[in-house]
Motif scaffolding. Structure first.
Motif, PDB file in Angstrom:
ATOM      1  N   SER A 178       0.849  -1.193   0.000  1.00 57.50           N
ATOM      2  CA  SER A 178       0.000   0.000   0.000  1.00 57.50           C
ATOM      3  C   SER A 178       0.883   1.240   0.000  1.00 57.50           C
ATOM      4  O   SER A 178       2.026   1.213   0.473  1.00 57.50           O
ATOM      5  N   GLU A 196      -3.847   3.920   0.037  1.00 58.66           N
ATOM      6  CA  GLU A 196      -4.584   2.982  -0.795  1.00 58.66           C
ATOM      7  C   GLU A 196      -3.708   1.774  -1.099  1.00 58.66           C
ATOM      8  O   GLU A 196      -2.477   1.897  -1.211  1.00 58.66           O
ATOM      9  N   PRO A 197      -4.310   0.588  -1.272  1.00 64.82           N
ATOM     10  CA  PRO A 197      -3.538  -0.576  -1.727  1.00 64.82           C
ATOM     11  C   PRO A 197      -2.990  -0.319  -3.128  1.00 64.82           C
ATOM     12  O   PRO A 197      -3.596   0.396  -3.931  1.00 64.82           O
TER      13      PRO A 197
END
Length: 883
Positions: free
Chosen positions: A364, A377-378
């Motif tokens: 991430s 965010e991933p």
């Protein structure tokens, strides 16, 4: 805590994808960062002074800007700010305690003694709450102190340094005639050592030799001379050994990835802690040259190359003086994953590099700004590039982190951005394009944004003679709040990175690769280990202690009385002791207040002991900044330091009289000196020169610490331990010919002293004191100073808040004032620490010009109530003709 909802664009190789806003509730990482900010908010300080260089004997006018580290808004968690001045030997010269005025302005001053040696001093500022983060978090800036006697005599030093041995020689030149002169006495001193006398050789050079041991981390030398009855003292930095430098290499993101274009930052420093400019070449294991490189600024630079797998690289670095070192680079790691960042036009391109054997687990991307999560965010499969517009980032330093599935950091990259929206727009207009001597000057300031006007919209404004005062180009409010306060280690000239020049922007990006972010322990925050402060913000002055009853009796509910006196004013406070005899008063008194505390049992009995707690201050670690040459050595021909010294010294003498250290040899007739009280310990042979009550009053010592720091032969170590210059062992304390083994001499009132002196050797003292070296002998104006003290009464004179003082700015309103023959040679023309803006965003600054035809430099700094930073400069031309 505010919620941050930010929409950004992410550019994938396959196209543009819209990312979702950061949700603090569903994202555990963002939630932990938010929790850390709530439980441990931070403060920052920037101290603005009227100028950067002073003569000994002058006053430093200052304004401390205390802000919330997260949003730069003025903050008042702490009521007091401490400002300290240190000499190059890491010795405390002065400490003041400043409280805010009615509009929240922390303004104060520090008086420089006439006896101060010429050199680079350090101003340090902090709150008690800031001690949670250690001394490195304190604000520091260099203050240059000059001695006007350097107009008459110029020491010419020559240092020869080889390994730990230092040979130094001084030649002295008469500035008027250019002839070589021979002072009567020449000594040099190292920190913590006694002074050594040196003598001239056949070439009229004074030579000395000493060794720099491994324990000696202070690389300064104090030169002292006496010539024709006048003293001159000056600190000199000891140059490092030629060729002694260190170079560290920092692959971007922390790793070299084989087969990928990698950027490598480097930083070269010398033993003084300053950058060392180098050039060099990169070689592979076959000694084949890959590329060459040069440092850009302060020993820092970068290069790009593609490392091969299982290949070893080394760099050969060379200084300007020709010293050479070979340094091995870190090995390329095929299993590494690292994050790289480039600024292309108005976008930051974030690229993830992966080695050919890197694990294919989940990652991430986390971006935070001073602990505020901007993005998390991933990383989607087969996506390794992202773009963020510069508007996405607030002003200052943001951190781009690559995290694994367990939220452990595997790569980090700092970036810097500055947004015009975080700077307050300000227009400065003069009432006239040019001015004449002794003419009224009106400067109108107008803030562009008045929608967020608040009660705390104010700035400090300084006006100096630009030709007489070298401006401080090394740091300012913006560079401190956005850059140097956010990084680990010493940052040389942070303001020079923010000029807007392309080369400085590149150097700033290199700085981001070679320094570390220092505000929170991010790995622990990611694990949910939230740090909390151990020291709470200081909201009042604490006078605490313990009362102990005798004969197994209790002091529970015993009455504790506090009696405070200052001049003709007095006040009384009372409280009760707890079951352990502990008590505390929450009070507030100005500096110089004497406090007497008495303890009585519940039944009014006086048969108990009382002791007041010692106030603890930070130690002297990181007290001083690494600095190079003196201000007057850095002028490079652009500044007439002699003209400044003459002008400033004439103005000082006009105000305060001729300096004692500048007196010519004269024959004095008149009444004989007042006889001092003679101590049985006094000896003209074994004792130092007597410091009398008249001398104490003349030199305006405010407390015992400042008096002892100016006492010949005495050293105050760590702010408490008192020794002689000949030994690290504590001195014997003798008060009114009574020996004390446990006596708080720093709590004495300087006005009670008739005289004091130092006994240099134990052989001349009465009695046997194996754990003491020398003696500090004080004779008071009364008698039996401590014998009459009751055991249930204790007295202290703690550091109180500094009472405000007003900068004097003359007015020329009448013909008599305008035509007055008294010269006006001010170098600081105007100083106002609290220029307040109206609700419409307007402020008017008014003052009168001095006599010298020149150009004035106006500097205004501050933060608005909404956290917008203000830093502006403006020039004012003064003509030579009479109005």
């Amino acid at each position: 805590m505010k919620k941050f909802f930010l929409i950004i664009f992410i550019l994938h190789f396959s196209g543009i994808v819209f990312a979702q806003p950061v949700d603090l509730k569903s994202d555990p990482v963002a939630s932990r960062f938010s929790e850390q900010l709530v439980y441990f908010p931070h403060e920052k300080i920037y101290v603005q002074t009227d100028k950067a260089g002073y003569l000994s004997g002058e006053r430093i006018w200052l304004r401390a800007h205390l802000v919330d580290a997260m949003n730069n808004q003025p903050v008042f968690m702490s009521r007091y700010i401490y400002v300290e001045l240190f000499n190059p030997f890491d010795e405390l010269i002065k400490r003041v305690k400043i409280r805010p005025d009615s509009v929240g302005v922390y303004a104060g001053h520090i008086d420089l003694g006439e006896e101060l040696a010429e050199g680079n001093y350090t101003l340090r500022a902090y709150t008690r709450y800031m001690r949670n983060r250690g001394n490195e978090a304190f604000f520091r800036k260099t203050i240059n102190v000059l001695d006007p006697y350097s107009l008459q005599i110029e020491p010419i030093p020559d240092f020869v340094v080889s390994e730990n041995k230092v040979d130094v020689s001084f030649r002295f030149v008469d500035r008027g005639s250019g002839d070589t002169i021979i002072p009567e006495i020449v000594t040099f001193k190292l920190a913590g050592d006694p002074a050594s006398t040196i003598h001239p050789n056949n070439t009229m050079d004074f030579r000395g030799t000493f060794t720099l041991t491994g324990k000696r981390d202070n690389r300064n030398l104090l030169l002292s001379i006496i010539h024709k009855g006048r003293k001159y003292n000056r600190y000199y930095p000891i140059p490092p050994v030629a060729g002694n430098f260190d170079v560290s290499f920092h692959p971007e993101g922390g790793w070299l990835v084989p087969g990928q274009i990698c950027r490598v930052g480097f930083k070269a420093i010398n033993p003084s802690g300053l950058g060392e400019d180098i050039s060099g070449a990169l070689y592979n294991s076959k000694d084949e040259e890959i590329l060459t490189f040069n440092s850009l600024k302060f020993g820092m630079g970068f290069f790009n190359f593609i490392p091969g797998e299982d290949e070893k690289y080394h760099a050969v670095c060379k200084t300007r003086e020709g010293a050479v070192k070979r340094i091995d680079l870190p090995l390329a790691a095929p299993q590494a994953r690292t994050v790289n960042v480039k600024l292309i036009r108005n976008r930051f391109l974030v690229h993830i590099l992966k080695g050919n054997t890197a694990p294919d687990d989940s990652l991430s991307l986390l971006i935070h700004h001073k602990g505020i999560v901007l993005y998390h965010e991933p990383c989607p499969p087969r996506t390794d590039s992202y773009t963020f517009p510069t508007e996405f980032f607030p002003s200052g330093i943001s951190s781009v982190l690559l995290l694994d599935g367990n939220h452990a950091i595997i790569s980090e990259r700092l970036i810097f951005n500055i947004s015009d929206g975080d700077l307050a727009g300000l227009e400065a207009k003069l009432s006239s394009p040019v001015y004449k001597r002794r003419q009224r000057i009106a400067l109108t300031l107008q803030l562009a944004d008045t929608d967020t006007a608040s009660f705390h919209d104010n700035i400090a404004v300084s006006v100096v003679d630009k030709k007489a005062v070298i401006p401080d180009t090394t740091n300012n409010l913006v560079s401190t709040l956005l850059l140097s306060s956010e990084l680990k280690g010493h940052i040389e000239s942070p303001a020079s990175y923010l000029t807007g020049d392309r080369e400085d922007q590149i150097a700033l990006d290199v700085l981001m690769m070679t320094q570390g972010w220092r505000r929170y322990d991010i790995p622990n925050v990611l694990k949910g280990k939230i740090e909390t402060p151990e020291i709470l913000p200081e909201q009042y002055q604490e006078i605490s202690g313990k009362a102990e009853a005798r004969f197994l009796r209790s002091m529970n509910e015993g009455e504790i009385s506090l009696y405070a006196t200052l001049d003709t004013l007095s006040s009384i406070e009372t409280t009760t002791a707890d079951d352990k005899g502990r008590f505390m008063f929450q009070v507030e008194y100005p500096d110089g207040t004497e406090i007497t505390v008495q303890s009585l049992s519940k039944r009014g009995g006086a048969g108990n002991f009382i002791s007041l707690d010692t106030i603890a201050y930070p130690d002297y670690a990181y007290a001083t900044l690494p600095v190079g040459r003196l201000l007057k050595d850095r002028s490079e021909g652009k500044f007439d330091i002699d003209s400044y010294l003459r002008q400033a010294n004439e103005e000082y003498s006009r105000k305060y009289g001729v300096r004692t250290i500048m007196l010519e040899e004269v024959t004095v007739t008149g009444q004989s000196m007042k006889q001092f009280k003679r101590s049985a310990y006094y000896s003209p042979v074994f004792s130092s020169e007597l410091m009398t009550a008249g001398e104490i009053k003349k030199r305006n010592f405010s407390d015992m610490l400042s008096l002892l720091l100016a006492t010949q032969g005495i050293v105050v170590r760590g702010g408490e331990k008192i020794t002689t210059t000949r030994s690290n062992m504590p001195v014997l304390l003798v008060i009114d010919d009574v020996v004390y083994t446990n006596f708080d001499v720093l709590s004495m009132d300087v006005n009670d002293i008739d005289n004091l002196f130092v006994v240099k050797e134990n052989t001349s003292m009465f009695g046997y004191y194996p754990d003491r070296s020398g003696a500090l002998v004080i004779t008071t104006q009364g008698s039996n100073y401590q014998r009459s003290k009751s055991i249930n009464i204790d007295r202290i004179r703690p550091l109180g808040y500094q009472q405000p003082a007003e900068f004097y700015c003359p007015k020329y309103e009448t013909p008599e004032q305008i035509n007055s023959p008294a010269q006006d040679l001010r170098t600081t023309i105007y100083w106002q620490p609290d220029v307040q803006f109206s609700r419409t965003g307007e402020a008017i600054v008014e003052f009168y010009s001095a006599d010298t035809p020149t150009t004035y430099q106006v500097v205004g700094e501050g933060v608005t109530g909404s956290g917008k930073m203000i830093h502006f400069t403006k020039e004012i031309v003064i003509e030579s003709s009479v109005q």
